[in-house]
Design an enzyme around this catalytic site. Structure first.
Site, short mmCIF file in Angstrom:
data_model
loop_
_atom_site.label_atom_id
_atom_site.label_comp_id
_atom_site.label_asym_id
_atom_site.label_seq_id
_atom_site.Cartn_x
_atom_site.Cartn_y
_atom_site.Cartn_z
CE LYS A 1 43.69 37.98 49.94
NZ LYS A 1 42.61 37.43 49.08
CE1 TYR B 1 43.86 39.86 44.43
CE2 TYR B 1 43.56 41.78 45.83
CZ TYR B 1 43.90 40.44 45.68
OH TYR B 1 44.26 39.70 46.77
CG ASN C 1 40.83 34.56 50.43
OD1 ASN C 1 41.38 35.65 50.61
ND2 ASN C 1 40.91 33.92 49.29
CG HIS D 1 47.57 37.32 47.15
ND1 HIS D 1 46.70 37.07 46.12
CD2 HIS D 1 48.79 37.49 46.58
CE1 HIS D 1 47.38 37.09 44.97
NE2 HIS D 1 48.64 37.36 45.23
CD GLU E 1 50.58 38.68 42.69
OE1 GLU E 1 49.52 38.48 42.07
OE2 GLU E 1 51.00 37.91 43.59
P1 CMP Z 1 43.29 35.95 46.03
O1 CMP Z 1 43.92 34.62 45.96
O2 CMP Z 1 43.99 37.07 46.70
O3 CMP Z 1 42.93 36.42 44.53
C1 CMP Z 1 41.75 37.05 44.14
C2 CMP Z 1 40.83 37.31 45.28
O4 CMP Z 1 39.51 37.61 44.92
C3 CMP Z 1 40.68 36.04 46.12
O5 CMP Z 1 41.86 35.76 46.79
C4 CMP Z 1 39.49 36.41 46.96
O6 CMP Z 1 39.82 37.31 48.01
C5 CMP Z 1 38.65 37.13 45.92
N1 CMP Z 1 37.70 36.22 45.27
C6 CMP Z 1 37.95 35.22 44.42
N2 CMP Z 1 36.83 34.61 44.01
C7 CMP Z 1 35.83 35.27 44.62
C8 CMP Z 1 34.42 35.14 44.60
N3 CMP Z 1 33.82 34.19 43.86
N4 CMP Z 1 33.70 35.99 45.34
C9 CMP Z 1 34.30 36.95 46.07
N5 CMP Z 1 35.65 37.13 46.13
C10 CMP Z 1 36.39 36.30 45.41
#
Ligand code: CMP
Length: 139
Positions: free
Chosen positions: A11, A51, A114, A117, A128
């Site tokens: 990311k 998403y 984070n 993914h 995906e």
């Molecule tokens: P990912 O596993 O890519 O799938 C959905 C994404 O949404 C997740 O990683 C985070 O980047 C984001 N995400 C999920 N939960 C939250 C949250 N509570 N607040 C902000 N971002 C979130």
């Protein structure tokens, strides 16, 4: 039977921090073969499509803005039990809850930024992968 492919993106936060190489090294050392890979940048609209499942969530708008804020590296990965094993390697969505030694524990900045993914199921992994790669881009 568990499938043998998953999909991942390094990311924007991890790209910006210069951690893509270290993350890809961890992925390969964990036994995943890179079947497809590209560096690209999502528009906010494409990030929203990717998403779409989170459309009703309060974090959706921020998430699509963040995911289109800089380049990402998309990959299809191959290994036995790929989806589950990859989710173990990356750790919990929230880095505060991620286990020691996981990619998110090491590199994620927040629950949103984070670092990486990982697909949550075989079916989403296929969808995906198709979102980013043509057949001629898989090896
Ligand atoms: P990912 O596993 O890519 O799938 C959905 C994404 O949404 C997740 O990683 C985070 O980047 C984001 N995400 C999920 N939960 C939250 C949250 N509570 N607040 C902000 N971002 C979130």
């Amino acid at each position: 039977m568990a499938g043998n492919r998953t999909f991942t993106m390094v990311k924007p936060d991890a790209m910006e921090a210069g951690n893509a190489g270290a993350i890809i090294k961890m992925i390969q050392e964990a036994g995943f073969k890179i079947v497809a890979m590209k560096m690209t940048k999502l528009s906010e609209e494409r990030a929203g499509q990717f998403y779409a499942v989170h459309k009703e969530r309060p974090f959706y708008k921020d998430l699509t803005a963040y995911m289109s804020s800089g380049p990402i590296i998309a990959m299809i990965l191959e290994k036995n039990n790929a989806v589950e094993d990859f989710r173990k390697l990356i750790g919990a969505t929230n880095p505060a809850e991620a286990e020691e030694g996981t990619i998110r524990k090491l590199f994620a900045k927040s629950i949103e930024a984070n670092a990486i993914h990982g697909s949550d199921a075989d079916e989403t992994a296929a969808q995906e992968g198709n979102f980013f790669f043509a057949e001629t881009e898989r090896f």
